[in-house]
Structure formats: structure tokens, C-alpha cells
Design an enzyme around this catalytic site. Structure first.
Site, PDB file in Angstrom:
ATOM      1  N   LYS A 260       0.799  -1.220   0.000  1.00 52.66           N
ATOM      2  CA  LYS A 260       0.000   0.000   0.000  1.00 52.66           C
ATOM      3  C   LYS A 260       0.834   1.273   0.000  1.00 52.66           C
ATOM      4  O   LYS A 260       0.392   2.313  -0.449  1.00 52.66           O
ATOM      5  CB  LYS A 260      -0.919   0.005   1.222  1.00 52.66           C
ATOM      6  CG  LYS A 260      -1.832  -1.196   1.189  1.00 52.66           C
ATOM      7  CD  LYS A 260      -3.099  -0.982   1.976  1.00 52.66           C
ATOM      8  CE  LYS A 260      -4.047  -2.136   1.663  1.00 52.66           C
ATOM      9  NZ  LYS A 260      -5.339  -2.000   2.253  1.00 52.66           N
ATOM     10  N   ARG A 261       2.017   1.177   0.526  1.00 48.29           N
ATOM     11  CA  ARG A 261       2.871   2.359   0.635  1.00 48.29           C
ATOM     12  C   ARG A 261       3.456   2.786  -0.722  1.00 48.29           C
ATOM     13  O   ARG A 261       3.872   3.920  -0.886  1.00 48.29           O
ATOM     14  CB  ARG A 261       4.024   2.088   1.598  1.00 48.29           C
ATOM     15  CG  ARG A 261       3.588   2.020   3.034  1.00 48.29           C
ATOM     16  CD  ARG A 261       3.701   3.364   3.734  1.00 48.29           C
ATOM     17  NE  ARG A 261       2.839   3.371   4.915  1.00 48.29           N
ATOM     18  CZ  ARG A 261       1.654   3.968   4.948  1.00 48.29           C
ATOM     19  NH1 ARG A 261       1.195   4.578   3.909  1.00 48.29           N
ATOM     20  NH2 ARG A 261       0.923   3.958   6.035  1.00 48.29           N
TER      21      ARG A 261
END
Length: 496
Positions: A260-261
Site C-alpha cells: 500500500k505504501r
RNA sequence: GUCCCUAUCGUCUAGAGGCCUAGGACGUGGCCCUUUCAAGGCUGAAACUCGGGUUCGAAUCCCGAUAGGGGCACCA
């Protein structure tokens, strides 16, 4: 290679757990399911798998729906639109899972286990130290119903675990062929948690069966659970859907799968970043699947709509190895799609990005700008840096070093700009062809190259070294502001 | 630790034993076009992980090594 079984009406599903923004990998999984359904005239179903009440999930369902809609992947049945197998949200189907979990226990295919989380941890650590896979050691298999009654009386909570049979298990993967595991390496997985919620393993099997799902296309990380799923289907005596595991999407740089980062990890990154859904779905098709032979007309092989892809989508041709996500190539594809849009439509798509940057947009002006910038954009968002200055009243005069062209000095630049202003001022119409026709001879008169003269004007009028074609640009900016900016530049050079 | 999956240019891929001197796309070098930047055209560099087999013949089949990835939760 395994054949695709089309003996039943095709029904596939995208079944995300609503844990946040929709991931790009999830987008591709959804796309492949959608393509598969379209290819065979089947149904594409959206089902929300929210069986873990510990995880945040309130707004997340909307994130999934927004992501799918943005990609243009409309579902035929789902939580918002219903369908013959509603509800399509697992947390609303709890009794069903409990019923089937109990059925397994009654038929000796599953059993109650009373260990606490701490006890499991110790068991797991012990196993690991012995070189065994971590996990549960099946000790509660030996408990009798009498033991259950006693432990229940003590008020101890229990889970229901699957009783993994001996032997080995094989399933046929539509993209990888048969895959086998020894059952003693598999876990007696929890099917029903102590809070009465099912785990994924139970819930998705019950739902897929009840909803008559025929094919399961999902990410590669599920391969290691699929033997368990096969055994559960067998325990129920149900037909297992055909499965296809698509490769994970990896980071372009560095290692591991996209998380997600990472930049570009979520669908919203693209919807907000000025990408067109057509380009994103096209790119996603090219990552892990391909249109076929690439040795002929190459353009059409790489660039196609999802509707075109749906005509020939073949899940058995999905590639097997992990794929890295290449934002540069997506940018190219996005540019291809931007260039293909009708100017009016493009103007409408561009407008919000300019407004978001705080600019006051005149739509007629924007319409005149679009033809100048259309082939220069890789994302819609770039319109701000490419053409934002059209909507700024106050374009600061560049520093002298940015104003003075190569091989010229302040005096000659001042002279050139000054003469350019007079020339432009004298023109009967402020039209780009006329400007060019007048200014080229001026460069000759001044004994400088047209590029030098035009460069100085560009810097003076647009405040930058790079711009859309100069004369079309200043035609749009208009006579008065153009002359004012040139005069200001001339003045700034006097000071030096 | 253990199990599973995978392995062709930098990246995405074509390739199902001879069609491979390994093709395409993005990116990248050069040239052309050109007022900048793009777009476009032409052109170049760039890969079968390694080692053993099988075969008349292997990028393609088998085995092993290596490397990458994934799984091993009362998460999905």
C-alpha cells in the site's frame, strides 16, 4: 494444459475484503474476472468478504465500489444492486456458515478445538523448532463429545477446525496445470472462529457453492490454500470451481510485492493522478496477459480496449511469473489515449485539474489550448505545468540568465525583444501565421537565428523555456498581455 | 525453518523440439523533422540464469543448482 470447463453457465466473482483503498493488483484480478465473464457471456459478481470484525471496514466498501466503477468494471450482481443470491456481504450471511460448519462437525469432517491464542503460539513455536511448519498440532482431534460438554460447561470458547485427511491433494490450475501437496504439510485450519464468524476458507467456499460460481480467478498468494479448499469441497461433496492463479504485481524497483505504501499501489493514485481508466485497464491487460502473437502489427497488439480484449481473453494464457509494475510504460499508454480523445471531451477532463490547482478556467480559452497541448500530455494532471500559465494573470519576468538566449548578451536580447514588440504591435491582426511571417525576417535583420529570437520571446511571454508552439500560444494570450510582458522583459534587461 | 510457484533484452512479453542469426512494445543511443518541448519517421545497442541429461536437433522436454516470489493466523 487444463481445459476450461464451460459445461455450466459461467459465473465468476471478485471478492475483496474491504480493508481500505482498492489495490492495483486487486484491480487486475477484478479485470481478469470481468474479461472472463464477458468472454463467455457469463456473470461477474461482486461480493464483500468482511468476516473479520477486528479490521476497519466502514468506508472501505465504498473504496472498492469506486475503484471498480472508475475502471469501468460493472458487476451483474452485488451488494448495492442485489441479485438472485443476495445478500452479497458475508457479514450478513453468518447463519449460513455456522450451519455448514456444524454439518462438517456432525459428519466427522471437522472438530471443536479449545486452545487459546497463547496456547497455539506455544505449539507453533515448538513445531517450528522441530523443523515442522508452524501451526496447530491437531491435538483436539481426540476430544470426544463428552469432553466438549465438559469444556463448554467450564465456559471455554472453541473454534471449529477442519480435519485434514491423510494422503496428498492435487488441484488443476488453469494457468499452471496440476499442483500437488502432501496433506501432512497442510493445516487443520480454523473454519469457524470462536466469535461465530467464519474464516475466509469456509465462507468463500460456502458462498461460491451457493452462488454457483464456476471459475475462481484470484491472486497467486492463494495457491497454498487451494489444497485445503479442495479438501473442504470434497468433504461437502460439492464440485469445486476451476481455479486460476494470476501472478502477483511486484514493485518496479526494489524487492517484494507491491504494498500500500508504494507509488501506484492503489487505484485512487491513478484516478487522482490524471490517468484515464482506458489506459489503466489496457496496461493491466498487458501485465500478466497479452493479446496474442506479437510479431505482426505491433501497435494494435499493445493498445486495445477492454471490450476488444474481452472478445479473445483466454485465462490459460495468463503468464506465470511475477510482474513488475512500470509507471513509465503506463505513462506512454496514457499519452496514447489522451491523444485519441476528442478535443472537447479532453477539455472537460482537463478542467478539474486546473481548477484544483487554483486556476480560474475560461472554457473557451481552454478549448483553444487543447490542440496545442494534447500531444504533450502523459497525464491529465500535467496540464497544470504544461498550460497553467495561460490562466495566470501575472507571469513573472524570468531572470536575465533565463531570458538571454545562447550566444547573445543583455544588450542584443533587449534590442531583439524591443524590435519584436514593435513588429508585433504593428501587425493588423494578432494571428500566429502573421506573427511568424513578420518575425522571421526580423531575426534575419538582427542577424540572429529564429530560434534565438523566438526563445527570448518565449521566455518573456510565458516565463519559461519550454512551452507549446510559441505563436499559437501568444495568440491565445492576446496582444496586450503579450506586449506588456515583452516590454517588462526589455525593462528588466536595462537594469543589468 | 518448511512447503509451493516462477525463471527470454533494464521492464512487459512472443516463443508449445527444427520457422530463432530469438520477434514486438516501453525505455534507451543516433539521425530526420523542428522556434522550445512533445508527437511522428528512420536506425542502433540490448535477453534465452548456470550445469547436467533426452534427442539427429532444445529458449522450448527431464533432473539438479542458483536466484526471485509467495504461503505457513481465530487476516483475507
Amino acid at each position: 494444459m487444463t481445459e476450461i470447463d464451460l459445461s455450466r453457465p459461467v459465473r465468476v466473482r471478485f471478492a475483496p475484503s474491504p480493508t481500505g483503498d482498492m489495490h492495483i493488483g486487486g484491480g487486475r484480478t477484478a479485470l481478469f474476472n470481468w474479461l472472463f465473464a464477458r468472454r463467455y457471456g457469463g456473470k461477474f459478481i461482486l461480493r464483500i468478504e468482511d468476516t473479520d470484525d477486528k479490521r476497519f471496514k466502514e468506508n472501505a466498501r465504498q473504496g472498492i465500489i469506486d475503484g471498480l466503477q472508475w475502471l469501468g468494471l460493472q458487476w451483474d450482481e452485488g451488494p448495492d444492486i442485489g441479485g438472485p443470491y443476495a445478500p452479497y456481504v458475508q457479514s450478513e450471511r453468518l447463519p449460513l456458515y455456522q450451519k455448514w460448519a456444524n454439518w462438517l462437525v456432525e459428519n466427522g469432517k471437522a472438530y471443536r478445538a479449545y486452545e487459546t491464542a497463547e496456547e497455539i503460539e506455544i505449539i507453533s513455536a515448538t513445531r517450528r523448532s522441530k523443523g515442522l511448519p508452524p501451526g496447530y498440532d491437531r491435538r483436539a482431534r481426540n476430544l470426544t463429545p463428552a469432553d466438549w460438554a465438559r469444556l463448554d460447561a467450564e465456559g471455554r470458547p472453541f473454534v471449529i477446525r477442519f480435519k485434514m485427511p491423510d494422503g496428498e491433494t492435487t488441484f488443476d490450475d488453469l494457468v499452471r496445470g496440476p499442483i500437488t501437496a502432501q496433506n501432512d504439510k497442510l493445516q487443520d485450519q480454523v473454519l469457524l472462529k470462536s466469535d461465530g464468524f467464519p474464516t475466509y476458507h469456509l465462507a468463500h467456499i460456502v458462498d461460491d457453492h451457493v452462488m454457483e460460481i464456476t471459475h475462481v480467478i484470484r491472486a497467486e498468494e492463494w495457491i497454498n490454500s487451494t489444497w485445503l479448499h479442495k479438501q473442504i469441497y470434497d468433504a461437502f461433496g460439492w464440485q469445486m470451481p476451476q481455479v486460476a492463479h494470476v501472478p502477483v504485481i511486484l514493485k518496479i524497483d526494489g524487492k517484494g510485492k507491491m504494498s500500500k505504501r508504494d507509488e501506484g499501489a492503489s487505484i485512487s493514485y491513478f484516478s487522482e493522478g490524471g490517468y484515464l481508466p482506458e489506459a489503466v485497464t489496457n496496461y493491466l491487460c498487458n501485465v500478466g496477459w497479452n493479446y496474442g502473437k506479437t510479431d505482426e502489427k505491433s501497435e494494435e497488439i499493445q493498445v486495445f480496449t477492454k471490450d476488444q480484449a474481452a472478445e479473445i481473453f483466454d485465462v490459460t494464457r495468463v503468464t506465470t511469473s511475477g510482474t513488475k509494475f512500470d509507471l513509465v510504460k503506463l505513462g506512454w499508454l496514457n499519452g496514447v489515449y489522451i491523444r485519441a480523445i476528442a478535443p472537447l471531451e479532453l477539455a472537460q477532463k482537463l478542467r478539474p485539474y486546473l481548477e484544483k490547482a487554483g486556476l480560474q478556467v475560461n472554457i473557451d480559452t481552454l478549448l483553444r489550448i487543447v490542440p496545442l497541448v494534447q500531444e504533450r500530455l502523459k497525464t491529465l494532471k500535467e496540464i497544470v505545468e504544461v498550460a497553467g500559465f495561460f490562466f495566470e494573470d501575472d507571469v513573472p519576468t524570468p531572470k536575465a540568465e533565463d531570458l538571454i538566449p545562447k550566444k547573445m548578451d543583455a544588450a542584443s536580447t533587449r534590442e531583439a525583444l524591443s524590435r519584436a514588440a514593435s513588429t508585433l504591435s504593428a501587425l493588423p491582426t494578432f494571428e500566429h501565421a502573421a506573427m511568424e511571417a513578420a518575425l522571421r525576417p526580423l531575426a534575419e535583420t538582427l542577424a540572429i537565428k529564429p530560434g534565438q529570437l523566438f526563445g527570448a520571446i518565449r521566455a518573456a511571454v510565458t516565463g519559461r523555456a519550454v512551452s507549446p508552439p510559441l505563436f499559437e500560444t501568444i495568440e491565445i494570450i492576446g496582444k496586450a498581455p503579450t506586449l506588456a510582458r515583452i516590454e517588462r522583459a526589455v525593462d528588466s534587461l536595462k537594469v543589468v
